[in-house]
Design a protein around this motif. Structure first.
Motif, mmCIF file in Angstrom:
data_model
loop_
_atom_site.group_PDB
_atom_site.id
_atom_site.type_symbol
_atom_site.label_atom_id
_atom_site.label_comp_id
_atom_site.label_asym_id
_atom_site.label_seq_id
_atom_site.Cartn_x
_atom_site.Cartn_y
_atom_site.Cartn_z
ATOM 1 N N GLN A 174 0.841 -1.192 0.000
ATOM 2 C CA GLN A 174 0.000 0.000 0.000
ATOM 3 C C GLN A 174 0.878 1.245 0.000
ATOM 4 O O GLN A 174 1.961 1.251 0.571
ATOM 5 N N SER A 209 0.310 3.650 1.590
ATOM 6 C CA SER A 209 0.237 4.239 2.941
ATOM 7 C C SER A 209 1.623 4.302 3.585
ATOM 8 O O SER A 209 1.861 5.118 4.479
ATOM 9 N N GLN A 217 3.036 7.629 4.008
ATOM 10 C CA GLN A 217 2.595 8.446 5.148
ATOM 11 C C GLN A 217 3.665 8.420 6.227
ATOM 12 O O GLN A 217 4.080 9.454 6.748
ATOM 13 N N ARG A 223 0.653 -7.142 -4.504
ATOM 14 C CA ARG A 223 0.011 -8.129 -3.620
ATOM 15 C C ARG A 223 -0.070 -9.473 -4.322
ATOM 16 O O ARG A 223 -0.175 -9.517 -5.550
ATOM 17 N N GLN A 260 -1.850 2.765 -6.738
ATOM 18 C CA GLN A 260 -2.661 3.412 -5.700
ATOM 19 C C GLN A 260 -2.245 4.867 -5.605
ATOM 20 O O GLN A 260 -1.144 5.233 -6.020
ATOM 21 N N GLU A 300 -2.115 7.674 -2.440
ATOM 22 C CA GLU A 300 -2.316 7.906 -1.022
ATOM 23 C C GLU A 300 -2.401 9.408 -0.802
ATOM 24 O O GLU A 300 -1.735 10.178 -1.494
ATOM 25 N N PHE A 352 -9.864 0.688 9.368
ATOM 26 C CA PHE A 352 -8.470 0.559 8.933
ATOM 27 C C PHE A 352 -7.611 0.805 10.159
ATOM 28 O O PHE A 352 -7.954 1.655 10.987
ATOM 29 N N THR A 389 -6.402 4.578 10.736
ATOM 30 C CA THR A 389 -7.316 5.720 10.856
ATOM 31 C C THR A 389 -8.377 5.446 11.919
ATOM 32 O O THR A 389 -8.780 4.308 12.157
ATOM 33 N N GLY A 434 -10.707 4.183 0.581
ATOM 34 C CA GLY A 434 -10.641 4.016 2.025
ATOM 35 C C GLY A 434 -10.076 5.297 2.601
ATOM 36 O O GLY A 434 -9.204 5.914 1.986
ATOM 37 N N ALA A 435 -10.588 5.694 3.768
ATOM 38 C CA ALA A 435 -10.107 6.967 4.310
ATOM 39 C C ALA A 435 -10.402 7.049 5.804
ATOM 40 O O ALA A 435 -11.012 6.138 6.382
ATOM 41 N N ALA A 457 -6.411 10.910 6.095
ATOM 42 C CA ALA A 457 -5.665 10.165 5.079
ATOM 43 C C ALA A 457 -6.669 9.431 4.215
ATOM 44 O O ALA A 457 -7.801 9.170 4.637
ATOM 45 N N PHE A 458 -6.265 9.156 3.026
ATOM 46 C CA PHE A 458 -7.127 8.353 2.151
ATOM 47 C C PHE A 458 -6.256 7.583 1.178
ATOM 48 O O PHE A 458 -5.095 7.944 0.928
ATOM 49 N N GLY A 459 -6.819 6.506 0.666
ATOM 50 C CA GLY A 459 -6.067 5.723 -0.316
ATOM 51 C C GLY A 459 -7.042 5.101 -1.296
ATOM 52 O O GLY A 459 -8.156 4.704 -0.933
#
Ligand code: DAH
Length: 350
Positions: free
Chosen positions: A170, A172, A175, A198, A211, A213, A251, A254, A285-286, A308-310
């Motif tokens: 991810q 993420s 971040q 993945r 993705q 982010e 998640f 978050t 997703g956030a 945050a969001f992805g």
């Protein structure tokens, strides 16, 4: 002497008339003005002459030398021009001939999505940052509140390289990197588009996919800021009439977490096969950055808040261009790519 001069003159004129190349002209030059040239020879017996005669002969010789010289130079100019004109004539281009068709490439549908995402967020004052695809477990999981053994790790089928290194699952992970890198602990406003990996593959999942982010950290950031931002984002990507709804979710990084749905851009929310008759499509997703994540990144959660969001980028390309299989985006089949010529950029949903 005078006679000799006349002979030289007539012979020169006839020679000049028949010469056609610069090379031949060089030979003429030698014939008249060279060491043993006709003009040079005129003065060969000077030492046998009286001073008076020498003056006379010298004068005539100089005059004829000058005349020969200038005639040869003129001829040289003439021949050079002729040569150039011949060359130009030979090399002239027929502009009425049809040209070879140049095959033009086009922007890859995936890159079009990335560029649109970047345009939107840059216009909102975000930085576009990058992170490595070969990542540490620390950045990809631990610093995002996913300690060893956390059950949510199982949802991201990870390619591990060794105990510590993995292919990031991810974006993420960026971040965590950005928070650590910001030594002064100033506000952050960034997006990171990139590849993730993945152990997964079917028509809608590829072992590699894209993705983006997003991370915002500042004082007094609220869920309303997140919703406003994502609403504008969805409109930009999927059309002005797009509506956004938040559903509670989970998640690890978050709290609270939300899943973000957009109204179906195909049926406008009435229900169709794309949205499985629900009128909504899940795209993101956030949530609000978890206090643990802030703390591990060096930000005091009593002072700072953030969201945050992805989201997957491939899905946006699949939606926008009605691409049925994610693998088309990665196989570089020219028959697929050719369909995205410049014309359809005008038809994109904007
Ligand atoms: N990283 C998540 C995934 O790959 C997506 C995501 C969810 C990113 C929530 C976020 C977030 O930043 O707040 O499924």
């Amino acid at each position: 002497m005078k006679e000799k001069v006349e002979v030289i003159k007539t012979s020169l004129d006839s020679d000049l008339n028949s010469v056609t190349s610069l090379n031949d002209l060089g030979q003429l030059k030698a014939k008249y003005l060279g060491k043993k040239g006709l003009v040079t020879l005129l003065t060969s017996n000077m030492k046998d002459l009286s001073i008076e005669e020498r003056k006379e002969v010298g004068k005539i010789a100089n005059e004829i030398r000058e005349e020969v010289n200038s005639k040869l130079t003129n001829k040289e100019e003439e021949l050079k021009n002729k040569e150039l004109n011949d060359k130009l004539e030979k090399e002239s281009i027929d502009i009425s001939l049809p040209s070879k068709k140049i095959k033009r490439g086009s922007r890859h549908p995936f890159n079009r999505i990335v560029e649109d995402v970047e345009d939107f967020f840059v216009s909102m004052g975000y930085d576009v940052v990058d992170g490595p695809e070969l990542e540490t477990d620390e950045n990809c999981f631990r610093l995002l509140n996913l300690p060893d053994g956390h059950p949510a790790r199982d949802t991201q089928d990870t390619f591990y390289i060794d105990e510590e290194y993995l292919l990031r699952t991810q974006t993420s992970s960026v971040q965590a990197r950005e928070m650590q890198a910001n030594k002064e602990k100033t506000p952050i406003r960034m997006i990171c588009p990139g590849k993730v990996y993945r152990r997964d593959e079917d028509a809608t999942h590829s072992h590699q996919f894209g993705q983006v982010e997003g991370l915002v950290i500042d004082k007094n950031i609220s869920l309303a800021d997140l919703k406003g931002t994502l609403e504008l984002f969805a409109k930009k990507m999927l059309g002005e009439n797009t509506k956004v709804r938040f559903r509670p979710s989970y998640f690890p990084f978050t709290e609270p977490s939300v899943e973000v749905d957009v109204s179906c851009f195909k049926c406008g929310g009435k229900g169709c096969s794309l949205c499985k008759q629900t009128g909504w499509i899940e795209v993101l997703g956030a949530g609000m950055v978890h206090p643990n994540v802030l703390r591990m990144g060096g930000y005091d959660p009593e002072v700072w808040t953030g969201f945050a969001f992805g989201t997957g980028l491939d899905r946006f390309a699949m939606f926008r261009y009605a691409i049925p299989d994610i693998r088309y985006l990665y196989t570089n089949d020219i028959r697929f790519l050719e369909q995205f010529d410049r014309k359809d950029e005008e038809n994109e949903i904007k």
